[in-house]
Structure formats: structure tokens, C-alpha cells
Design an enzyme around this catalytic site. Structure first.
Site, PDB file in Angstrom:
ATOM      1  N   GLY A  61       0.389  -3.276 -11.100  1.00 33.75           N
ATOM      2  CA  GLY A  61       1.186  -2.407 -11.966  1.00 33.75           C
ATOM      3  C   GLY A  61       0.296  -1.634 -12.915  1.00 33.75           C
TER       4      GLY A  61
ATOM      5  N   ASP B 102       2.918  -2.879  -2.246  1.00 28.49           N
ATOM      6  CA  ASP B 102       4.128  -3.500  -2.777  1.00 28.49           C
ATOM      7  C   ASP B 102       3.804  -4.988  -2.912  1.00 28.49           C
ATOM      8  OD1 ASP B 102       6.530  -4.823  -3.114  1.00 28.49           O
ATOM      9  OD2 ASP B 102       7.603  -3.706  -1.577  1.00 28.49           O
ATOM     10  N   VAL B 103       3.784  -5.500  -4.148  1.00 29.24           N
ATOM     11  CA  VAL B 103       3.339  -6.885  -4.360  1.00 29.24           C
ATOM     12  C   VAL B 103       4.302  -7.918  -3.781  1.00 29.24           C
ATOM     13  CG1 VAL B 103       1.897  -6.379  -6.370  1.00 29.24           C
ATOM     14  CG2 VAL B 103       4.323  -7.014  -6.694  1.00 29.24           C
TER      15      VAL B 103
ATOM     16  N   TYR C 223      15.530 -10.492 -15.714  1.00 27.69           N
ATOM     17  CA  TYR C 223      14.202 -10.313 -16.304  1.00 27.69           C
ATOM     18  C   TYR C 223      13.802 -11.547 -17.120  1.00 27.69           C
ATOM     19  CZ  TYR C 223      10.462  -7.604 -18.671  1.00 27.69           C
ATOM     20  OH  TYR C 223       9.268  -7.135 -19.150  1.00 27.69           O
TER      21      TYR C 223
ATOM     22  N   LYS D 191      10.610 -13.837 -16.358  1.00 30.45           N
ATOM     23  CA  LYS D 191       9.542 -13.966 -17.344  1.00 30.45           C
ATOM     24  C   LYS D 191       9.370 -15.414 -17.816  1.00 30.45           C
ATOM     25  CE  LYS D 191       7.874  -9.802 -17.579  1.00 30.45           C
ATOM     26  NZ  LYS D 191       6.598  -9.543 -16.879  1.00 30.45           N
TER      27      LYS D 191
END
Length: 251
Positions: free
Chosen positions: A11, A61-62, A152, A156
Site C-alpha cells: 500500500g 493484489d495482496v 475495519y 485492525k
């Protein structure tokens, strides 16, 4: 012990990732700038080259295991075996739970957690072979809960558990694994949040700064400075930690 000074930052086209890539280049690392497309990473690579550093832009694309393998192999071939990995790639697909779609959930968990897993699994081969390595994962203060971010927040918080487990598994190979949980950082992502809430970005930042003890919002360079600390030789006894970089205490 001698080891190759090569880093991979995911990123890394803009925001925190770009700042981290530039800081690591300043610190003497050759940097694999990984983002969705090779073109998107060109600006970061140019900035590093202009400052006298060495970097290569790689599109991947990870969440795609094959793409991750190819990206890491390309870094190893062009720059040398990667010993530092910064798992920064992330996306948001904010929605309240009752409106959140399966796609919004899967996309966010995929980029953050699957992406960090695939990248770490690939890079650890090079780290363990050299007997030295540093992995830094990007978490967030959202891990503590944030309205509209069930996906998210879960991702995280997951990054923190992932960090602590890798620290236990990889420690004996000379590899440390730590996480950084940023608070409000001025990036395109926070600008997009302001736009989604229909708030002027300057007003959004002012409101955020007023609630932060140091009375300012964070900059990508604030995060890059902590990454720089984690990857140093002298940080070898710091592992499995989560540092909140948020202008005040968070827990």
C-alpha cells in the site's frame, strides 16, 4: 550480523505507505513499493530516486497468493532478499452493521488480514534464512471500536493478534514483529471519510485536533518515524508490541 537491507512496503503508493517507503529508503534500505498497480507506485519510487535512494514499483493484489509470491520473488531478484516487511495495505468499506454487505466485510478482512498473512508467509523465508528480520503491521485505534467500522475494527484488532503470534513463532530466527495503531492521520483515506460524512476536510481535521491531547492531527511521517525505530538493529528486544501513535493515550 550482516543481512541484506531490503524492505517491502505494501500500500505504498500514497499516504502512510508512501511516507514509510521514503523513510526506509532514507534509512538506507532498498524498497519494494507494492501497490495494486505498478503505475500507482511510480510516484513513490520517483520520490525515493530523487532523494538518492533505490526502489522498484511492483503491482500486486495482496489478497492473491500467486501475485504475492511473484512480487516477493521480484524484489529478491531486483533488490536482494527482503528482510523488512511493512504490512500497510488497507481499505475501508464503512457501513453500519445492518447495512453492511458480505462483500464489504470480505473485502476489508481480505486486504488487511489475508494480505498480511500472505506477505508475511512469503517474506519470512528470506528473513529466517538470513537469521534477521523485521515485520511491522499497521493496526489502528479503530481496533478499540469505531461506529460504522465493524469490518475495519475487526481487521485492525486481528492485526494485533496476528502480530503477537508471529512474534512468538519467529523470535528464535532473529525476527521481531510489532504493530503500529495510528490515530487520526491526514491522508486520502481520512479525507474520504470527511467527504462521506459531508464535512469539509479542514473542519474535520480541526475537530479531530481539538480532541487530541497534543492538539494536532497526525502526519504520515509520524508513523514512518515509528516504523524506522522498529526496524533498527537496536530494537531487537522489542517484539510483539502494539504502539498507539495517536497524540495521546489509547487502550
Amino acid at each position: 550480523m550482516a543481512h541484506s537491507r531490503v524492505a517491502i512496503v505494501t500500500g505504498a503508493a500514497r499516504g502512510i505507505g508512501a511516507a514509510v517507503a521514503q523513510r526506509l529508503a532514507q534509512d538506507g534500505y532498498s524498497v519494494g513499493v507494492v501497490d495494486l498497480t505498478e503505475e500507482s507506485g511510480a510516484g513513490t519510487v520517483a520520490a525515493i530516486a530523487d532523494a538518492g535512494g533505490k526502489a522498484v514499483a511492483i503491482g500486486a493484489d495482496v489478497t492473491d497468493a500467486g501475485a504475492v509470491k511473484a512480487a516477493v520473488e521480484r524484489v529478491a531478484a531486483e533488490l536482494g532478499a527482503p528482510t523488512v516487511l511493512v504490512n500497510n495495505a488497507g481499505i475501508t468499506r464503512d457501513n453500519l452493521l445492518f447495512k453492511m454487505t458480505e462483500d464489504e466485510w470480505d473485502a476489508v478482512l481480505g486486504v488487511h488480514l489475508r494480505g498480511a498473512f500472505l506477505m508475511s508467509r512469503e517474506v519470512q523465508k528470506h528473513q529466517t534464512e538470513q537469521g534477521w528480520g523485521r515485520i511491522v503491521n499497521l493496526s489502528s485505534t479503530s481496533a478499540l471500536g469505531n461506529r460504522g467500522q465493524a469490518n475495519y475494527s475487526a481487521a485492525k484488532a486481528g492485526m494485533q493478534g496476528f502480530t503477537k503470534t508471529l512474534a512468538i513463532e519467529l523470535g528464535k530466527f532473529g525476527v521481531t514483529v510489532n504493530a503500529i495503531a495510528p490515530g487520526f492521520i491526514e491522508t486520502d483515506m481520512t479525507a474520504a471519510t470527511a467527504a462521506r460524512l459531508d464535512i469539509d476536510f479542514e473542519d474535520f481535521k480541526k475537530g479531530a485536533a481539538a480532541a487530541i491531547p497534543v492538539q494536532r492531527v497526525g502526519q504520515p511521517e509520524d508513523i514512518a518515524a515509528v516504523v524506522s525505530f522498529f526496524v533498527r538493529e537496536e530494537s531487537g528486544f522489542v517484539s510483539g508490541q502494539v504502539i498507539y501513535v495517536a497524540g495521546g493515550p489509547k487502550d
